[in-house]
Write a protein that holds these residues in place. Sequence first.
Motif, PDB file in Angstrom:
ATOM      1  N   UNK A 126       0.867  -1.338   0.055  1.00 59.62           N
ATOM      2  CA  UNK A 126       0.074   0.130   0.060  1.00 59.62           C
ATOM      3  C   UNK A 126       0.791   1.243   0.108  1.00 59.62           C
ATOM      4  N   UNK A 127       2.203   1.126   0.052  1.00 56.50           N
ATOM      5  CA  UNK A 127       3.134   2.356   0.203  1.00 56.50           C
ATOM      6  C   UNK A 127       3.029   2.927   1.186  1.00 56.50           C
ATOM      7  N   UNK A 128       2.634   2.482   2.466  1.00 58.91           N
ATOM      8  CA  UNK A 128       2.680   3.128   3.831  1.00 58.91           C
ATOM      9  C   UNK A 128       4.039   3.399   4.302  1.00 58.91           C
ATOM     10  N   UNK A 129       4.454   4.748   4.806  1.00 62.58           N
ATOM     11  CA  UNK A 129       5.794   4.949   5.048  1.00 62.58           C
ATOM     12  C   UNK A 129       6.268   4.130   6.149  1.00 62.58           C
ATOM     13  N   UNK A 130       7.485   3.777   6.280  1.00 61.52           N
ATOM     14  CA  UNK A 130       8.247   3.080   7.063  1.00 61.52           C
ATOM     15  C   UNK A 130       7.458   1.655   7.231  1.00 61.52           C
ATOM     16  N   UNK A 131       6.884   1.069   6.388  1.00 57.86           N
ATOM     17  CA  UNK A 131       6.070  -0.156   6.343  1.00 57.86           C
ATOM     18  C   UNK A 131       7.286  -1.402   6.439  1.00 57.86           C
ATOM     19  N   UNK A 132       8.223  -1.138   5.851  1.00 55.17           N
ATOM     20  CA  UNK A 132       9.180  -2.372   6.183  1.00 55.17           C
ATOM     21  C   UNK A 132       9.989  -2.375   7.527  1.00 55.17           C
ATOM     22  N   UNK A 133       9.352  -1.511   8.397  1.00 59.45           N
ATOM     23  CA  UNK A 133       9.996  -1.494   9.893  1.00 59.45           C
ATOM     24  C   UNK A 133       8.691  -2.289  10.691  1.00 59.45           C
ATOM     25  N   UNK A 134       7.878  -2.952   9.977  1.00 64.97           N
ATOM     26  CA  UNK A 134       7.000  -3.460  10.831  1.00 64.97           C
ATOM     27  C   UNK A 134       7.576  -4.642  11.667  1.00 64.97           C
ATOM     28  N   UNK A 135       6.918  -4.838  13.021  1.00 62.71           N
ATOM     29  CA  UNK A 135       7.922  -5.890  13.733  1.00 62.71           C
ATOM     30  C   UNK A 135       7.821  -7.292  13.188  1.00 62.71           C
TER      31      UNK A 135
END
Length: 435
Positions: free
Chosen positions: A220-229
Amino acid sequence: MWGRKARLSTAVLAAGALFGVSACGGGDGGGDSGSAEPDAWVLNGGVWNVVEEDFEAWNEENPDQAFTVESFANDIYKDRIRTAVGSGEAPTLIVGWTGGGLLEYVEGDYVADITEDTEELREGLIESVVANGEVDGSTYAVPMNNVQPVVMYYNQEVFDDAGIEVPTDWDELLEAVEVFQEEGVHPFSLAGGSLWPMLMWASYLTDRIGGPEAFDAVVAGEPDAWSHPAIIEALERCQELVEAGAFDPGFASVVADNNEDAHLVADGLSAMVLQGSWVYSRLLEESPEFMESGNLGVTTFPEIEGGEGDPNSIVGNPANFWSVSANATEEEQQAGVDYLSEWLFNDEYVDGMLETGNIPPLKGLEDKIAETEDPEFLSFAYGIVQDAPNFQLSWDQAVDPSQERPLLENLGQIFAGDITPEEFAANMNETQPTD
């Protein structure tokens, strides 16, 4: 375990010669290039031989809408098709993997809305697969070949010699790694030289730990999504496996193009490999003695205690998909739509797929599968697709095309131990597309 006599249909193997397609050549493109007839580009080998046969049968029945077909190696195709689509020179029928690539095509008005034209076709297909061809409620692509879930293959003889059972959860997997280390057998083979097989580990672990929502935020292109726990923990577990010696120490030089990782399992040098369902049909052809021995086993990815993901969810490629080029002429587009709505997944096409160990995404195939020479494997793969509440498209296809190369390169560094999961996340967050 499952044993059978390996064979491929002579007709399938001869399809390229019968059809007169050229390998890795350049096509005339779509309507804007002056092509006088509809065309399609396909990939080389395996189930694609069945696709080429199908076009020949269509051409015989529909000479006024006959397709010119050209075949390409996988990586060459990916380069050619992006250039062709962007320049308005795409073939009438475009093979794709959906995900970020399809979204880019839709946003650029490169593919046609085929919702109404394919309604009857889609009603007979598995919903979780069909959904991948939809953008904002409209259909721009329909599945055109086999479902391709990622599964865990294993050599039963190696497990018997070690005196252990096939792992069903993460703790059992780690215990198996220790046992095989002591036995002098590589627990897992991994085609690290190709990079993309590493995605299978990262995506399954992320889904098991955090459910589909974790990676949905990336798409979805959410900012900082790759930092999800869940993504951070998944990458930590990948590095845990490397440090525990779960993979062949030379995994960084093993490549998937020649099925090297699966051959290590067939040869008894590795106990397991996480790979796509397409490996099965290749083993039939390339490792007939192993396949006849009955020592090949297949199971699902292990559960993770306390994880939020459904253990029935799967990852992989739901299928390859056909889209119709918006730059083709009206006549060419009509031929493409007619082929999809009137011809795709006809009985001969379906039988050809099943004969070569591939499963089309059709509902109600149980009886046909039971009559094949591979009923155990095909029933297993078909069952997990039908039961999957979520079928996660491979990450490199799901993300924006601009992220594919950074994703693979950073994941390679994770498995090499060169960066931390947090550094991976920071690097990938910088690649998130912005409006």
